[in-house]
Each structure stands twice: as C-alpha cells, then as structure tokens.
Design an enzyme around this catalytic site. Structure first.
Site, mmCIF file in Angstrom:
data_model
loop_
_atom_site.group_PDB
_atom_site.id
_atom_site.type_symbol
_atom_site.label_atom_id
_atom_site.label_comp_id
_atom_site.label_asym_id
_atom_site.label_seq_id
_atom_site.Cartn_x
_atom_site.Cartn_y
_atom_site.Cartn_z
ATOM 1 N N SER A 178 0.845 -1.197 0.000
ATOM 2 C CA SER A 178 0.000 0.000 0.000
ATOM 3 C C SER A 178 0.877 1.242 0.000
ATOM 4 O O SER A 178 2.030 1.195 0.443
ATOM 5 C CB SER A 178 -0.901 -0.009 1.237
ATOM 6 O OG SER A 178 -1.489 1.256 1.457
ATOM 7 N N TYR A 191 -1.100 -0.434 11.040
ATOM 8 C CA TYR A 191 -1.116 -0.837 9.635
ATOM 9 C C TYR A 191 0.012 -0.156 8.860
ATOM 10 O O TYR A 191 0.761 -0.803 8.122
ATOM 11 C CB TYR A 191 -2.476 -0.472 9.029
ATOM 12 C CG TYR A 191 -2.587 -0.733 7.549
ATOM 13 C CD1 TYR A 191 -2.632 -2.035 7.055
ATOM 14 C CD2 TYR A 191 -2.659 0.319 6.635
ATOM 15 C CE1 TYR A 191 -2.746 -2.281 5.691
ATOM 16 C CE2 TYR A 191 -2.773 0.083 5.280
ATOM 17 C CZ TYR A 191 -2.813 -1.220 4.812
ATOM 18 O OH TYR A 191 -2.912 -1.452 3.460
#
Length: 302
Positions: A178, A191
């Site tokens: 990501s 995250y």
C-alpha cells in the site's frame, strides 16, 4: 497526390488508434506466453485481488500454487478455475493452507509451498490485514497480529523460497503493498508501521539478490475498491469543479481487476517499483519525498 490538410488530423488519429490496438493485442498475447509453465505462488488467493490474479495467471498457462487460510474458499476458487479450463492449455492449481496469523506453523507451510514443484519462479505476496483506530485503543496483541500478517509472514515466505531461486539464479518476488508503506496516515499507526517495515525489507532484499538474477518488485496501491460501479447519471455542473475532482480522487480506490492486471504487467515487464494511485496520493508522495531530502539513499552514502 497530396492529402488536403483537413484530412491529415483524422488520418493520424485513425493510425494512432490502430497502432494502440495492435500494441494492446501483442501485449495481451505476450502476457500469456511469458508466464506459461512458470511456477507462480499467490498468497491470500481467495481475496478479491488474489482471485483476479489467479484467473489471469491460470489463463496464461502458469503452474499455480494458491495459498489461503480457508480450505473451503480455496476449493471454490479451484473449481472456478478448472471447470471451464482446457487441460491441454492450463495446469490444475495446487492448494496450500497458509495462515500468517499463525507464525508458529509458517515454516512448515512454507516448506509445503516449495515442495509442490520443487521451485518457485514467481512469488506474489498479496496477504494483508487493515486496521483504522486511534493509537491508544490498539492492544499490543493486535499490533503483533498485524505485523505477523503484513510483515513477518511475507518476509518469512520470501526467505523460504530464496534458496531455490538462488540455486537457479532466477526468480521474481512481488510484494503487493500500500502507499501507506510510503506515507504516514493518522489512525492507521499499526497498519502503516507494518507496511513501512515490509517496504523496507523488500527494498533491501532487491539490492541483496540482484547479483543472483532475482528481481524484487513492489506494487503500491491506494485502498481496494470492491464495490460495484455506480450507474452513470447526467447531472448539473457543480459549482466547485476542483473540489469535486479532488474528492472523487480520494474515494475511487483501485478495483481488484485493475490491480491484478498491473501485477501481471509488473511480472512480464520486470518492473521494480510501481505506484498505482490517483493524482492526489501521488502528489502527497512527491511532497513527502521533497520535504525529506536527507532520507534519500544517495544522501546517506555521502
């Protein structure tokens, strides 16, 4: 006989469209031929992106090893791939239970992956778990679980397949990650930290294994948009077109099929770093890199 100037532009458009069409057809054919007979491992193959990748590589004639935490879902994916497939053109996928949330058994599961064919040509690390919460509300146990799935799992699997790749002096490892691995975003501390760790690990790995002919790629994307596209409706022009455009760029996300196609192209064209994002996240990445000049590799070596 010369063409009138009025006809030149339309002719150029037609020629350009024809060239573009031929190029796409050639690339589509090459996409299939380049992965034919290759041993391709896909983690979290039952996710939206994993399933799309499985279909693309299976149609291309790859020898798939599909990994996931649910045997029922893996079998369902197996059926969808093989029901209408031509056995003369495709290989029946092999299925392996691989759950990165159980790190105690990862070593055994990694060995099972390698033993399927004795080698791995392409490893696609697609596993990921997301979390959005304030820092103070996230327990240490949850922090560790996120790090296991997003960092320790992919890095352990990469280490597991490396010996066979080094022996054969070939291989390709792809981390599907990501843009949070490059940007710090509020309320996503665990995250983002796990994605930063994975990005750094695979960047270092790329430099270490290049001498063995092994390629390491990272594909960084915005959030995955699995919703059905809304029907197009004609509406009156909005007062603030610029703000509407920015809002749309922040909410579109990337569809699994688009991301899977980009992963296929990354493998075929041997790209090292790919950022699949709309203009607004790209600008944020550019601003971050320009505001931290001391963090570049070149400056650290000076």
């Amino acid at each position: 006989m010369t063409l009138p100037s009025v006809a030149v532009l339309p002719l150029l458009v037609v020629v350009a469209a024809g060239v573009y069409y031929i190029y796409n057809e050639v690339m589509r054919y090459m996409s299939k031929s380049l992965v034919k007979n290759k041993v391709v491992v896909i983690t979290d193959a039952v996710s939206g992106v994993g399933t799309e990748c499985a279909h693309l590589f299976h149609k291309g004639g790859a020898r798939l090893i599909l990994c996931g935490a649910s045997w029922d879902k893996l079998e369902s994916l197996y059926d969808s791939l093989t029901n209408d497939a031509d056995p003369r053109e495709t290989f029946a996928p092999k299925l392996v239970i691989l759950d990165f949330s159980d790190m105690d058994s990862v070593e055994e599961m990694v060995s099972e992956v390698v033993e399927c064919y004795g080698c791995v040509d392409v490893l696609i690390c697609n596993s990921s778990v997301k979390l959005k919460a304030p820092v103070q509300s996230v327990s240490l146990e949850l922090d560790r679980n996120i790090m296991d799935i997003n960092y320790f799992g992919p890095s352990s699997l990469a280490k597991g397949v490396l010996p066979t790749m080094i022996c054969r002096r070939s291989g390709h490892i792809v981390l599907v990650t990501s843009i949070h691995g490059r940007l710090a975003v509020p309320f996503r501390s665990s995250y983002t930290a796990s994605k930063h760790a994975a990005q750094a690990f695979f960047d270092c790995l790329r430099a270490e294994v290049e001498e063995y002919g092994i390629l390491v790629s990272t594909v960084s994307h915005t959030f995955i948009n699995t919703s059905e596209p809304l029907p197009v409706k004609e509406s009156a022009p909005k007062a603030n077109t610029l703000s509407a455009f920015i809002a749309s760029q922040l909410t579109h996300g990337v569809r699994p099929s688009i991301l899977a196609n980009e992963i296929m192209q990354t493998v075929n064209r041997k790209k090292k770093e790919v950022v699949l994002a709309h203009p607004v996240p790209r600008v944020a990445l550019l601003l971050r890199s320009s505001s931290h000049p001391s963090s570049s590799p070149c400056s650290l070596l000076e």
